[in-house]
Design a protein around this motif. Structure first.
Motif, PDB file in Angstrom:
ATOM      1  N   ASN A  92      40.799  -0.464  11.977  1.00 40.47           N
ATOM      2  CA  ASN A  92      39.801   0.324  12.707  1.00 40.47           C
ATOM      3  C   ASN A  92      40.442   1.388  13.592  1.00 40.47           C
ATOM      4  O   ASN A  92      39.798   1.932  14.483  1.00 40.47           O
ATOM      5  N   LYS A  93      41.733   1.623  13.356  1.00 33.68           N
ATOM      6  CA  LYS A  93      42.488   2.645  14.095  1.00 33.68           C
ATOM      7  C   LYS A  93      42.629   2.307  15.576  1.00 33.68           C
ATOM      8  O   LYS A  93      42.754   3.189  16.422  1.00 33.68           O
ATOM      9  N   GLN A  94      42.611   1.015  15.900  1.00 26.00           N
ATOM     10  CA  GLN A  94      42.835   0.562  17.263  1.00 26.00           C
ATOM     11  C   GLN A  94      44.230  -0.048  17.363  1.00 26.00           C
ATOM     12  O   GLN A  94      44.785  -0.557  16.383  1.00 26.00           O
TER      13      GLN A  94
END
Length: 649
Positions: free
Chosen positions: A270-272
């Motif tokens: 989730n690009k975290q």
């Protein structure tokens, strides 16, 4: 009694004025320390109506004008400091601000040079060399380059009325960038400087390198912190950015400076960040930001004002592998860093790109490029004027392409130049490197040759066909002389070109135009002469040299004797009657017959080239299946002479 009361009232009034004035001075100093420059200017100007400002107050006032980008008043303020006997406390950063203010307020060059000369004795040797190097690159007469660099720059639709800067691109074409765009649903206003907090936003990249505004979304969570300067590490799938430090929900300050540090970690689906890491792990009262990881050298470049630098902010690197840091930070040295501010580092193709507000630039932050050789940095060059304006130009990054064209580079730069949408805007750029061209022109003239003499004339030949090719044979262009017999063409320097000139009724000629060692753009003048010889004609299905042909061949031999270093090329043809393969052989035999005749006239065979075209180049409509008279067919039974000067052997 009344007299004493009156005197006491006067003394109290005077004391009140003194105390009031002191309070204003305290408020002015406090506002300046807290970066509330607008209030500081207001308070210092109020003090100046009552008494002369001290040297420190004058300098604070000038610096305040500089910080809010009122460069006219900043320049006047610094001049007042000097006029008041305060030589800007002999602090080079203040002189740098003064010089920047002069440039950004469009002061004349003599005034700027005068200030530079004033501080020349206190400049370090390396800064002086950088200044001289930039000046020499601008003024020296013969640093001739065979290429010219141009840029196509576009202001992106994603820009807002606030500050937008710094681009990072992820593998799935997600774009991260910094912005202070105001949105009350999740953005706080930092009241002391009347600016919204900076956050990181994300969107999708289009095929043309623009950013899709419809996909815009906020990446960082709402907080009372600045978050900016995103960078994606494609080697280890890590994400870096800069974040301000806070305590008790307020920004942390030390010595009137807000403190920043680098945040990084691996990205999940989730690009975290899977795990948040910091550099440095604990804040030490100094700032660290603008991260850029060079996967080739495993260096994390960054900007910091940590102790031990050359002044302002410097650029450092620290070695880093997948697990973390494996070295101490290294200052890039004084060829890159100075007493001014160097920041926003990036690398590409063994070059370091960065921005600096050192006085040697055009004004504000300028983008520079420094070569990296044997892990050492060369003196930087200032980039093209399309990249650098008189405003702030920074965060220059070249985006690697899958099929990188060495003559074309793409990337992004941020700038607050005129014509933008907001405070700082993001621009995409395409850099083109083109080989410089020079004009080659001249006339096609007639050269008359007979059994008595060879005579060049001033008679021009219109509509002659000129075929230009590289020496290895690749055709570049085909042009024609105009009604006055003149031709003109622009050709890239760095190569030699073969010009083949033809015109019906004349024998063609070949010659070269040498541009390989051309080191200027002075136009080249070159005339070509076409010779009035031949071609000779053969009878049907015959290779015999006729008597009329012998007369023309006498002219050919005379020419070759006059120019003993030249060669001749024989191009023979056949008419369309008979089988194609037979005609191919027949044309070669005709060329060989002419060659044997010339050899009998004492022309060395190594000066004679032959080529047979068969029926490939019929000069009229007499192709297979078309009924023609023998006279018409005769037009195709010829051997042409092309004379080749010595330098084309």
């Amino acid at each position: 009694m009344k007299r004493n009361l009156k005197l006491m009232f006067v003394l109290l009034s005077f004391s009140f004025v003194i105390q009031s004035q002191t309070r204003i001075e305290v408020r002015a100093a406090k506002a300046y320390k807290q970066k509330n420059y607008t209030e500081a200017i207001e308070k210092y100007n109020a003090i100046s109506t009552e008494k002369q400002l001290t040297s420190k107050q004058l300098l604070n006032l000038a610096n305040s004008y500089y910080k809010i980008r009122d460069y006219n008043n900043a320049a006047k303020g610094y001049m007042s400091c000097i006029s008041n006997g305060n030589t800007l406390s002999l602090r080079l950063p203040a002189y740098n601000n003064y010089l920047q203010s002069l440039k950004l307020s469009n002061s004349d060059e003599d005034s700027i040079t005068s200030v530079i000369n004033t501080i020349s004795s206190i400049l370090s040797q390396e800064v002086t060399k950088r200044y001289d190097f930039i000046k020499e690159e601008r003024t020296k007469e013969n640093p001739f380059s065979k290429t010219i660099t141009s840029y196509e720059i576009k202001n992106l639709d994603i820009n807002s009325k606030k500050s937008d800067f710094g681009v990072a691109i992820l593998p799935d074409s997600t774009v991260m960038f910094s912005s202070s765009r105001e949105d009350k649903s999740y953005n706080y206003i930092y009241k002391k400087i009347k600016q919204p907090f900076i956050n990181i936003y994300k969107a999708k990249l289009k095929n043309d390198n623009s950013i899709d505004t419809l996909t815009l979304d906020k990446y960082t969570k709402s907080s009372m912190m600045h978050t900016s300067s995103p960078f994606y590490d494609s080697l280890y799938n890590r994400f870096f950015y800069t974040q301000s430090h806070k305590e008790k929900n307020k920004l942390k300050f030390k010595n009137s400076k807000s403190n920043f540090r680098i945040v990084f970690g691996f990205l999940d689906a989730n690009k975290q960040l899977k795990k948040v890491n910091y550099y440095p792990e604990k804040t030490d009262g100094y700032s660290y930001g603008h991260p850029f990881f060079d996967k080739k050298t495993k260096r994390l470049y960054f900007t910091s004002d940590m102790p031990g630098g050359f002044g302002g902010t410097d650029i450092y690197y620290i070695l880093m592998n997948k697990e973390g840091f494996i070295s101490d930070p290294v200052n890039l040295g004084e060829k890159v860093n100075s007493f001014a501010n160097e920041m926003f580092p990036s690398t590409f193709d063994n070059r370091l790109y960065f921005s600096s507000d050192l006085f040697i630039g055009k004004g504000g932050l300028d983008v520079y490029s420094s070569g990296i050789k044997n892990n050492k940095f060369e003196y930087p060059l200032r980039l093209n004027d399309s990249i650098n304006s008189s405003a702030d130009d920074f965060d220059y990054k070249i985006v690697p392409q899958q099929d990188q064209d060495k003559q074309k580079k793409r990337g992004y730069i941020s700038s607050n130049r005129k014509g933008g949408k907001g405070s700082d805007d993001i621009y995409s750029f395409t850099e083109y490197k083109k080989i410089k061209q020079v004009k080659v022109s001249g006339f096609i003239l007639q050269k008359i040759i007979d059994s008595i003499k060879i005579q060049k004339t001033s008679i021009t030949i219109p509509k002659a066909t000129i075929t230009i090719s590289k020496k290895e044979g690749k055709i570049i262009d085909t042009i024609a002389s105009n009604k006055q017999g003149k031709y003109s063409i622009e050709l890239p320097i760095g190569s030699d070109y073969v010009f083949k000139v033809d015109k019906k009724g004349y024998d063609g000629t070949l010659d070269t135009v040498n541009l390989t060692n051309k080191d200027d753009l002075t136009p080249v003048s070159k005339d070509f002469h076409l010779i009035k010889i031949g071609p000779i004609t053969f009878e049907y299905d015959d290779t015999t040299i006729t008597e009329p042909a012998k007369k023309l061949l006498k002219l050919v031999t005379d020419y070759l004797k006059k120019y003993p270093e030249d060669k001749v090329k024989l191009e023979s043809h056949a008419d369309a009657r008979g089988r194609t393969a037979y005609n191919d052989t027949l044309s070669i035999k005709r060329a060989e017959s002419v060659k044997e005749y010339l050899k009998s006239e004492k022309v060395n065979s190594d000066r004679i080239e032959i080529k047979g075209f068969g029926e490939q180049e019929i000069k009229n409509d007499c192709i297979d299946g078309v009924k023609c008279s023998d006279k018409d067919h005769k037009e195709n039974r010829k051997t042409y002479f092309i004379f080749i000067p010595n330098d084309l052997k």
